[in-house]
Every structure is written in structure tokens, then in C-alpha cells.
Design an enzyme around this catalytic site. Structure first.
Site, mmCIF file in Angstrom:
data_model
loop_
_atom_site.group_PDB
_atom_site.id
_atom_site.type_symbol
_atom_site.label_atom_id
_atom_site.label_comp_id
_atom_site.label_asym_id
_atom_site.label_seq_id
_atom_site.Cartn_x
_atom_site.Cartn_y
_atom_site.Cartn_z
ATOM 1 N N CYS A 139 0.837 -1.208 0.000
ATOM 2 C CA CYS A 139 0.000 0.000 0.000
ATOM 3 C C CYS A 139 0.868 1.253 0.000
ATOM 4 C CB CYS A 139 -0.952 0.013 1.194
ATOM 5 S SG CYS A 139 -0.116 0.052 2.773
ATOM 6 N N ASP A 194 2.513 2.540 2.533
ATOM 7 C CA ASP A 194 2.484 3.300 3.778
ATOM 8 C C ASP A 194 3.738 3.051 4.609
ATOM 9 O OD1 ASP A 194 0.132 4.126 2.867
ATOM 10 O OD2 ASP A 194 -1.114 3.147 4.367
ATOM 11 N N CYS A 208 -2.423 5.610 5.683
ATOM 12 C CA CYS A 208 -3.877 5.744 5.692
ATOM 13 C C CYS A 208 -4.375 6.124 7.085
ATOM 14 C CB CYS A 208 -4.513 4.432 5.243
ATOM 15 S SG CYS A 208 -4.397 3.153 6.492
ATOM 16 N N CYS A 235 -3.181 -2.674 8.641
ATOM 17 C CA CYS A 235 -2.623 -1.357 8.982
ATOM 18 C C CYS A 235 -2.117 -1.360 10.421
ATOM 19 C CB CYS A 235 -3.672 -0.271 8.810
ATOM 20 S SG CYS A 235 -4.571 -0.392 7.254
#
Ligand code: FES
Length: 145
Positions: free
Chosen positions: A33, A35, A59, A103
Site C-alpha cells: 500500500c 504506507d 492511511c 494497517c
């Protein structure tokens, strides 16, 4: 979709920033992603985490989980900090949607990476702490993001 606590920590994240001359710094990313999270720990001579700050380029769920993770590790010993798993962080946030669970792994791994850095600098080992990955998507099953 998100709990009030997630929204609160996302809109008003705690402990954002850096610590100069931190006892340990850890950076992890998720190449899938894109991140990235960096965690700074300030640890006393007795091995107590007296301060913790983070920076997240990621995010909203990554911001909220890192914010909560910093709150949870503050005041803990380095050994106790290992109990701050992604599960513990998610529970403290009253849950995350299933697609956002990964996450919270960034927060756990960033703490581990900072602890690892601290242990290396001190020349000590922390029982149960494994060398963290710099990219948590390594070796992961394919997932939909
Ligand atoms: Fe990458 Fe949340 S950490 S989508």
C-alpha cells in the site's frame, strides 16, 4: 464503518512528531500500500519507555493505530511493550474493519523495530523480540486492498 475511538485518534492523533537523540527508532513500511511509519522511543536507564512519538505517512487506520500504540507503550518497560500487539491496539480502538487489520501491523512492527534498535545500541537482548521486517508485506498472502 470506523469506531468513535478510531475517528478520534485519526482526527486528533496523540504523540505525533520526533524525539531528538531517541533511545530507539524504528521504521517500517508496507510495500503493497506504500504506507510508512516511524516510531521513536525515549527509554530511561531502568528500561521504562518514558516517551514515544511517531510519524506516519499512511492511511487513516495507520494513523489511528500508531497514535493508540504510542499511548499504550508509554510508561511500560521494554519487556511489557511487547504485549502491545496489533490485536491489543485494535481492541483499544474498539476494532477495525477487516480490510484495515493489516494497517495495525505497521504499528506493532514499528514498535518492535524501535525496540530492536534500542537493544542493539545497548548491546542487550529483549526476550521474545524478533528482528523486525522493514517491509511487513514480505511473505504475506495476497490480499485485496
Ligand atoms: Fe496501508 Fe493502511 S497501512 S492501507
Amino acid at each position: 464503518m470506523y469506531s468513535e475511538k478510531v475517528m478520534d485518534h485519526f482526527s486528533n492523533p496523540r504523540n505525533v512528531g520526533e524525539i531528538q537523540d531517541a533511545s530507539g527508532v524504528g521504521t517500517v513500511g508496507n510495500a503493497k500500500c506504500g504506507d510508512i511509519m516511524r516510531m521513536y522511543l525515549d527509554i530511561t536507564d531502568d528500561g521504562v519507555i518514558q516517551d514515544c512519538k511517531f510519524k506516519t505517512f499512511g492511511c487513516g487506520a495507520a494513523v489511528a493505530t500508531s497514535s493508540m500504540a504510542t499511548e499504550l507503550v508509554k510508561g511500560k518497560t521494554v519487556q511489557e511493550a511487547l504485549t502491545v500487539t496489533n490485536q491489543a491496539v485494535m481492541e483499544a480502538l474498539d476494532g477495525l474493519p477487516p480490510v484495515k487489520v493489516h494497517c495495525s501491523l505497521l504499528a506493532e512492527e514499528a514498535i518492535h523495530a524501535a525496540l530492536w534498535d534500542y537493544a542493539e545500541k545497548q548491546g542487550i537482548t529483549i526476550d521474545g523480540l524478533k528482528k523486525p521486517k522493514s517491509d511487513i508485506s514480505e511473505g504475506e498472502e495476497e490480499e485485496d486492498y
